[in-house]
Design a protein around this motif. Structure first.
Motif, PDB file in Angstrom:
ATOM      1  N   GLY A 113      58.953  58.775 -12.632  1.00  0.00           N
ATOM      2  CA  GLY A 113      57.548  59.199 -12.671  1.00  0.00           C
ATOM      3  C   GLY A 113      57.381  60.463 -13.495  1.00  0.00           C
ATOM      4  N   GLN A 114      58.235  61.441 -13.258  1.00  0.00           N
ATOM      5  CA  GLN A 114      58.131  62.690 -14.038  1.00  0.00           C
ATOM      6  C   GLN A 114      58.368  62.400 -15.525  1.00  0.00           C
ATOM      7  N   GLY A 115      59.259  61.447 -15.799  1.00  0.00           N
ATOM      8  CA  GLY A 115      59.580  61.111 -17.185  1.00  0.00           C
ATOM      9  C   GLY A 115      58.392  60.589 -17.974  1.00  0.00           C
ATOM     10  N   THR A 116      57.380  60.069 -17.282  1.00  0.00           N
ATOM     11  CA  THR A 116      56.199  59.580 -18.013  1.00  0.00           C
ATOM     12  C   THR A 116      55.527  60.716 -18.796  1.00  0.00           C
ATOM     13  N   THR A 117      55.728  61.943 -18.326  1.00  0.00           N
ATOM     14  CA  THR A 117      55.233  63.098 -19.095  1.00  0.00           C
ATOM     15  C   THR A 117      55.850  63.095 -20.493  1.00  0.00           C
ATOM     16  N   GLY A 118      57.126  62.733 -20.559  1.00  0.00           N
ATOM     17  CA  GLY A 118      57.834  62.701 -21.839  1.00  0.00           C
ATOM     18  C   GLY A 118      57.308  61.618 -22.772  1.00  0.00           C
ATOM     19  N   LEU A 119      56.949  60.463 -22.204  1.00  0.00           N
ATOM     20  CA  LEU A 119      56.368  59.400 -23.045  1.00  0.00           C
ATOM     21  C   LEU A 119      55.063  59.881 -23.676  1.00  0.00           C
ATOM     22  N   GLU A 120      54.253  60.582 -22.878  1.00  0.00           N
ATOM     23  CA  GLU A 120      52.985  61.090 -23.418  1.00  0.00           C
ATOM     24  C   GLU A 120      53.236  62.144 -24.495  1.00  0.00           C
ATOM     25  N   ILE A 121      54.201  63.016 -24.244  1.00  0.00           N
ATOM     26  CA  ILE A 121      54.518  64.053 -25.238  1.00  0.00           C
ATOM     27  C   ILE A 121      54.978  63.408 -26.543  1.00  0.00           C
ATOM     28  N   ALA A 122      55.803  62.380 -26.445  1.00  0.00           N
ATOM     29  CA  ALA A 122      56.300  61.704 -27.655  1.00  0.00           C
ATOM     30  C   ALA A 122      55.123  61.177 -28.477  1.00  0.00           C
ATOM     31  N   ALA A 123      54.169  60.537 -27.807  1.00  0.00           N
ATOM     32  CA  ALA A 123      53.012  59.972 -28.527  1.00  0.00           C
ATOM     33  C   ALA A 123      52.122  61.081 -29.078  1.00  0.00           C
ATOM     34  N   ASP A 166      66.017  64.533  -6.758  1.00  0.00           N
ATOM     35  CA  ASP A 166      67.209  63.685  -6.894  1.00  0.00           C
ATOM     36  C   ASP A 166      66.946  62.271  -6.404  1.00  0.00           C
ATOM     37  N   ASP A 167      66.007  61.616  -7.035  1.00  0.00           N
ATOM     38  CA  ASP A 167      65.558  60.273  -6.664  1.00  0.00           C
ATOM     39  C   ASP A 167      65.155  59.593  -7.967  1.00  0.00           C
ATOM     40  N   ALA A 168      65.688  58.406  -8.207  1.00  0.00           N
ATOM     41  CA  ALA A 168      65.476  57.758  -9.502  1.00  0.00           C
ATOM     42  C   ALA A 168      63.999  57.473  -9.779  1.00  0.00           C
ATOM     43  N   GLY A 188      55.442  61.465  -7.200  1.00  0.00           N
ATOM     44  CA  GLY A 188      54.990  60.966  -5.902  1.00  0.00           C
ATOM     45  C   GLY A 188      54.427  59.555  -6.030  1.00  0.00           C
ATOM     46  N   TRP A 189      53.581  59.371  -7.053  1.00  0.00           N
ATOM     47  CA  TRP A 189      52.977  58.047  -7.240  1.00  0.00           C
ATOM     48  C   TRP A 189      54.047  57.015  -7.596  1.00  0.00           C
ATOM     49  N   SER A 190      54.948  57.410  -8.454  1.00  0.00           N
ATOM     50  CA  SER A 190      56.003  56.490  -8.876  1.00  0.00           C
ATOM     51  C   SER A 190      56.830  56.036  -7.679  1.00  0.00           C
ATOM     52  N   ALA A 246      55.382  54.203 -15.845  1.00  0.00           N
ATOM     53  CA  ALA A 246      54.154  54.482 -16.611  1.00  0.00           C
ATOM     54  C   ALA A 246      53.109  53.394 -16.362  1.00  0.00           C
ATOM     55  N   ALA A 247      53.559  52.150 -16.264  1.00  0.00           N
ATOM     56  CA  ALA A 247      52.620  51.052 -16.003  1.00  0.00           C
ATOM     57  C   ALA A 247      52.018  51.192 -14.605  1.00  0.00           C
ATOM     58  N   ARG A 248      52.825  51.592 -13.629  1.00  0.00           N
ATOM     59  CA  ARG A 248      52.297  51.753 -12.262  1.00  0.00           C
ATOM     60  C   ARG A 248      51.345  52.949 -12.162  1.00  0.00           C
ATOM     61  N   LEU A 249      51.617  53.965 -12.968  1.00  0.00           N
ATOM     62  CA  LEU A 249      50.800  55.189 -12.907  1.00  0.00           C
ATOM     63  C   LEU A 249      49.483  55.058 -13.667  1.00  0.00           C
ATOM     64  N   ASP A 250      49.402  54.061 -14.551  1.00  0.00           N
ATOM     65  CA  ASP A 250      48.244  53.950 -15.440  1.00  0.00           C
ATOM     66  C   ASP A 250      46.940  53.879 -14.639  1.00  0.00           C
ATOM     67  N   GLY A 251      46.032  54.792 -14.942  1.00  0.00           N
ATOM     68  CA  GLY A 251      44.747  54.829 -14.246  1.00  0.00           C
ATOM     69  C   GLY A 251      44.777  55.642 -12.966  1.00  0.00           C
TER      70      GLY A 251
END
Lengths: 323, 323
Positions: B153-163, B146-148, B54-56, B10-15
């Motif tokens: 990166g996809q998981g950052t969607t979940g952080l946004e949903i939580a907030a 299948d890549d951590a 991809g960005w992650s 999430a920090a790398r994706l910011d902006g």
């Protein structure tokens, strides 16, 4: 009408309307030859920026006025904006619509809680019906654009654009606005004057309905020759408003004029590149940004996509266009 | 793979990726019988959540790896997500695509700066071509799920949903996710476990391609009988991933299965009520929320609209549906 009314409206709107995103695509930048940013008001509640003006006006009423209720004339987006705001404030709401308005618009306005009164355009007088109802019930009329609180609500779009542009380092650009009576254009122009003086508001209109462009060019309010005949129904109005025009005259750059085909192509590109749904009248500003760039200043342009309430047939026609 | 990798991503994706909005409409609430919120990842850069993974992945490479370049196999959204990230990082990018992929997807991937290598599905071996190129040039393979780092990166969607859910007072709800190999589903499930434990991730798949639902039900990885045959091309994969499945098994609720017609109707409703463009495979979660509510818990549901890359013909077919 001044910037303080807009910031006060922003406080009342907070949490009740969406802060819509500013979208972009490298594919649109390439077409325009400059960076293109789209303020996606089609993603606003009720599908257009009219949710802002409706909320601003209803929330500014006195307790007694709100209890008595509100009335509006509209066959489209203003009706839904006012109806949503009235329902949320527990305020009775009457919307006067032509009986031949699209069934889906009548149904949607009713579903938002409004009492819809239909009239026959050919044989009945809309204003007489409205006057009778508002007198009988003590309803407050909420005009679609020539109302200070409505303009203040629409102007909150400009405050958001100023902040979003600053975050992207955009300090000098035209802000293109689909323009009917000028409520959004005037409100945004005032907001930009105060919070982003390097951004200049410019109205965009369809060919044949460029009353605002001509009014700005001549310094006098000009009327359109025809009352209908463009697919951009949301922004076809007879002339600029008495309150909106002096503000536009003081603050706005020259108007831009686009064809119906320009709007359909802009809708197709917004579909393919931004994945948003824009209605024809909501695409005039993006069309100007993409296809009429010669008259723009700066290396970036901001276009407000003002609404997304479009029937499937028209949208199908748009996305089949050659872009 | 853990939550720390997601917060680091999430920090790398910011902006660089968009915080997409959570949209809603009272009309959808009424159909579903509960509040419906749509996380509009179709508004993400490149038109899908794949821009996150991809960005992650690219941003997590060493300087030497990034300089050498990356390679991916994809005919669709993953290709564009990786290509965009590689271009922004100055990293060479090879995308291996079937020669019969839609011309627009090939053109878009090239326009994002990637070198597209086409192969004949009938006569050539994709993996052999990829292996040869990556060996010759020292390219790093970025797998679609299948890549951590992709999952993170996809998981950052979940952080946004939580907030976004917390801001709306949603503390107990199913989060429905269009599921192919499970990268998004697993990433979101991990993010929700850490940041919104009352929200439960549930994969949504098309009929006939419900490998994840069956794998979750049996506790063993199950394959699909067919390789193609759904309009939901973006989420048709042979089976869950070796990395994604154990996470889904530990954290996800039962899978939901929808028909192609469910997806087309969900696309039509998203067009009319949210004014967004969703592709068939990106509409599976909304379809489940609207039409398969019997198996949902809570008075609210969150559906991720995972992508919006759809051709005009398919979209026209969708919005002509009876909803």
């Amino acid at each position: 009408m001044n910037i303080d009314m807009i910031t006060a409206a922003a406080a009342r709107l907070d949490g009740h309307v969406r802060r819509t995103p500013l979208l972009s695509s490298p594919f649109l930048d390439e077409i325009a030859g400059r960076r293109v940013f789209v303020k996606a008001e089609c993603l606003q509640h009720t599908g257009s920026f009219k949710a802002r003006g409706g909320w601003s006006a209803v929330s500014a009423l006195t307790e007694a006025q709100r209890k008595a209720g509100v009335i509006a004339y509209s066959s489209g987006n203003h009706a839904q904006g006012v109806a949503r705001a009235a329902a949320a404030h527990g305020s009775p709401c009457v919307i006067i619509m032509p009986a031949n308005a699209p069934a889906i618009k009548i149904a949607n306005t009713r579903a938002l809680g409004a009492e819809v009164v239909l009239y026959d355009r050919a044989t009945e007088d809309r204003d007489a019906i409205g006057l009778r109802l508002s007198t009988e019930r003590g309803l407050t009329l909420i005009k679609p654009f020539d109302d200070a609180q409505v303009m203040a609500g629409q102007g909150t779009t400009g405050l958001e654009i100023a902040a979003q542009a600053a975050a992207r380092g955009i300090t000098n650009a035209d802000v293109l606005i689909c323009c009917g009576g000028g409520g959004l254009t005037a409100g945004v122009a005032l907001a930009l004057e105060a919070s982003a003086p390097g951004l200049r508001a410019r109205p965009c209109e369809p060919e044949g309905f460029d009353d605002t462009a001509r009014s700005l060019a001549t310094g006098q309010i000009q009327r359109n020759a025809a009352a209908e005949g463009s697919i951009c129904d949301a922004i076809v109005t007879p002339q600029p408003g008495d309150l909106t025009f002096p503000i536009m005259q003081r603050l706005c750059g020259p108007g831009l004029v686009v064809s119906d085909d320009d709007c359909l192509r802009a809708m197709a590109l917004a579909f393919a590149r931004l994945r948003i749904v824009i209605e024809p009248g909501g695409a005039a500003a993006l069309a100007a940004a993409l296809f009429h760039g010669d008259s723009l200043q700066g290396d970036a342009v901001i276009a407000i996509a003002t609404g997304g309430n479009v029937d499937p047939d028209t949208f199908t026609r748009a996305i089949a266009m050659d872009t």
